[in-house]
Design a protein around this motif. Structure first.
Motif, PDB file in Angstrom:
ATOM      1  N   ALA A  49      -9.181  -1.578   3.747  1.00 57.16           N
ATOM      2  CA  ALA A  49      -9.361  -2.690   2.813  1.00 57.16           C
ATOM      3  C   ALA A  49      -8.426  -3.851   3.140  1.00 57.16           C
ATOM      4  N   LYS A  50      -7.287  -3.524   3.754  1.00 58.68           N
ATOM      5  CA  LYS A  50      -6.309  -4.547   4.131  1.00 58.68           C
ATOM      6  C   LYS A  50      -6.331  -4.858   5.623  1.00 58.68           C
ATOM      7  N   ASN A  51      -7.252  -4.240   6.341  1.00 61.96           N
ATOM      8  CA  ASN A  51      -7.345  -4.450   7.794  1.00 61.96           C
ATOM      9  C   ASN A  51      -6.001  -4.210   8.481  1.00 61.96           C
ATOM     10  N   THR A  52      -5.346  -3.139   8.093  1.00 56.73           N
ATOM     11  CA  THR A  52      -4.002  -2.887   8.600  1.00 56.73           C
ATOM     12  C   THR A  52      -3.835  -1.418   8.975  1.00 56.73           C
ATOM     13  N   VAL A  53      -3.131  -1.205  10.063  1.00 55.37           N
ATOM     14  CA  VAL A  53      -2.745   0.151  10.464  1.00 55.37           C
ATOM     15  C   VAL A  53      -1.214   0.190  10.486  1.00 55.37           C
ATOM     16  N   TYR A  54      -0.681   1.331  10.117  1.00 57.33           N
ATOM     17  CA  TYR A  54       0.764   1.492   9.991  1.00 57.33           C
ATOM     18  C   TYR A  54       1.265   2.613  10.904  1.00 57.33           C
ATOM     19  N   LEU A  55       2.519   2.501  11.268  1.00 60.27           N
ATOM     20  CA  LEU A  55       3.192   3.596  11.955  1.00 60.27           C
ATOM     21  C   LEU A  55       4.545   3.790  11.285  1.00 60.27           C
ATOM     22  N   GLN A  56       4.644   4.853  10.509  1.00 62.20           N
ATOM     23  CA  GLN A  56       5.905   5.202   9.865  1.00 62.20           C
ATOM     24  C   GLN A  56       6.718   6.034  10.842  1.00 62.20           C
ATOM     25  N   MET A  57       7.904   5.560  11.149  1.00 65.22           N
ATOM     26  CA  MET A  57       8.746   6.226  12.143  1.00 65.22           C
ATOM     27  C   MET A  57      10.027   6.699  11.472  1.00 65.22           C
ATOM     28  N   ASN A  58      10.213   7.996  11.429  1.00 63.64           N
ATOM     29  CA  ASN A  58      11.398   8.599  10.822  1.00 63.64           C
ATOM     30  C   ASN A  58      12.222   9.319  11.888  1.00 63.64           C
ATOM     31  N   SER A  59      13.454   9.623  11.544  1.00 66.39           N
ATOM     32  CA  SER A  59      14.345  10.352  12.457  1.00 66.39           C
ATOM     33  C   SER A  59      14.344   9.730  13.844  1.00 66.39           C
ATOM     34  N   LEU A  60      14.493   8.433  13.877  1.00 69.54           N
ATOM     35  CA  LEU A  60      14.422   7.720  15.151  1.00 69.54           C
ATOM     36  C   LEU A  60      15.552   8.110  16.085  1.00 69.54           C
ATOM     37  N   LYS A  61      15.220   8.108  17.364  1.00 67.55           N
ATOM     38  CA  LYS A  61      16.165   8.469  18.415  1.00 67.55           C
ATOM     39  C   LYS A  61      16.325   7.290  19.372  1.00 67.55           C
ATOM     40  N   PRO A  62      17.425   7.221  20.071  1.00 69.22           N
ATOM     41  CA  PRO A  62      17.599   6.129  21.055  1.00 69.22           C
ATOM     42  C   PRO A  62      16.457   6.073  22.068  1.00 69.22           C
ATOM     43  N   GLU A  63      15.889   7.218  22.405  1.00 71.92           N
ATOM     44  CA  GLU A  63      14.795   7.234  23.370  1.00 71.92           C
ATOM     45  C   GLU A  63      13.489   6.687  22.804  1.00 71.92           C
ATOM     46  N   ASP A  64      13.457   6.377  21.525  1.00 78.25           N
ATOM     47  CA  ASP A  64      12.299   5.711  20.930  1.00 78.25           C
ATOM     48  C   ASP A  64      12.340   4.197  21.141  1.00 78.25           C
ATOM     49  N   THR A  65      13.431   3.697  21.675  1.00 70.72           N
ATOM     50  CA  THR A  65      13.562   2.269  21.930  1.00 70.72           C
ATOM     51  C   THR A  65      12.488   1.801  22.896  1.00 70.72           C
ATOM     52  N   ALA A  66      11.721   0.797  22.469  1.00 70.62           N
ATOM     53  CA  ALA A  66      10.607   0.305  23.285  1.00 70.62           C
ATOM     54  C   ALA A  66       9.944  -0.860  22.560  1.00 70.62           C
ATOM     55  N   VAL A  67       9.047  -1.510  23.259  1.00 67.22           N
ATOM     56  CA  VAL A  67       8.125  -2.449  22.619  1.00 67.22           C
ATOM     57  C   VAL A  67       6.909  -1.650  22.180  1.00 67.22           C
ATOM     58  N   TYR A  68       6.606  -1.732  20.902  1.00 68.49           N
ATOM     59  CA  TYR A  68       5.476  -0.995  20.341  1.00 68.49           C
ATOM     60  C   TYR A  68       4.304  -1.956  20.151  1.00 68.49           C
TER      61      TYR A  68
END
Length: 126
Positions: free
Chosen positions: A75-94
């Motif tokens: 309905a909002k034309n939106t997709v989400y990505l909830q990211m928890n317990s982030l780690k340094p290796e998650d560093t990136a351009v998403y």
């Protein structure tokens, strides 16, 4: 034609959380599978997560399973990505992406996705 704009990136400490959003233009957003990919410096773009057009099925890379959650609000034309317990290796351009064909998702490969956003930087400090 689908145009995508990501938001929600930023700098966070290890163990923290961020929620990325991807706003889509176009009346047919609800018919496309959506995916999130990421690219770290010096590395190739890799699959993170995807969700079918109906939201009935979701997919995750092993590296983020149990920590990230993809969802969509058609309905909002939106997709989400909830990211928890982030780690340094998650560093990136998403970057978010829309599938090549409506109602389909034949694979989770980069080639399956036709429309791409510009990306949002996520930096996780240790």
């Amino acid at each position: 034609q689908v145009q995508l704009v990501e938001s929600g990136g930023g700098l966070v400490q290890a163990g923290g959380s961020l929620r990325l959003s991807c706003a889509a233009s176009g009346r047919t957003f609800s018919t496309y599978a959506m995916g999130w990919f990421r690219q770290a410096p010096g590395k190739e773009r890799e699959f993170v997560s995807a969700i079918r057009w109906s939201g009935s099925s979701t997919y995750y890379a092993d590296s983020v399973k149990g920590r990230f959650t993809i969802s969509r609000d058609n309905a909002k034309n939106t997709v989400y990505l909830q990211m928890n317990s982030l780690k340094p290796e998650d560093t990136a351009v998403y970057t978010c992406a829309a599938s090549r064909s409506p109602y389909g998702l034949a694979s989770l490969s980069i080639g399956e996705f036709r429309y791409w956003g510009q990306g949002t930087q996520v930096t996780v400090s240790s």
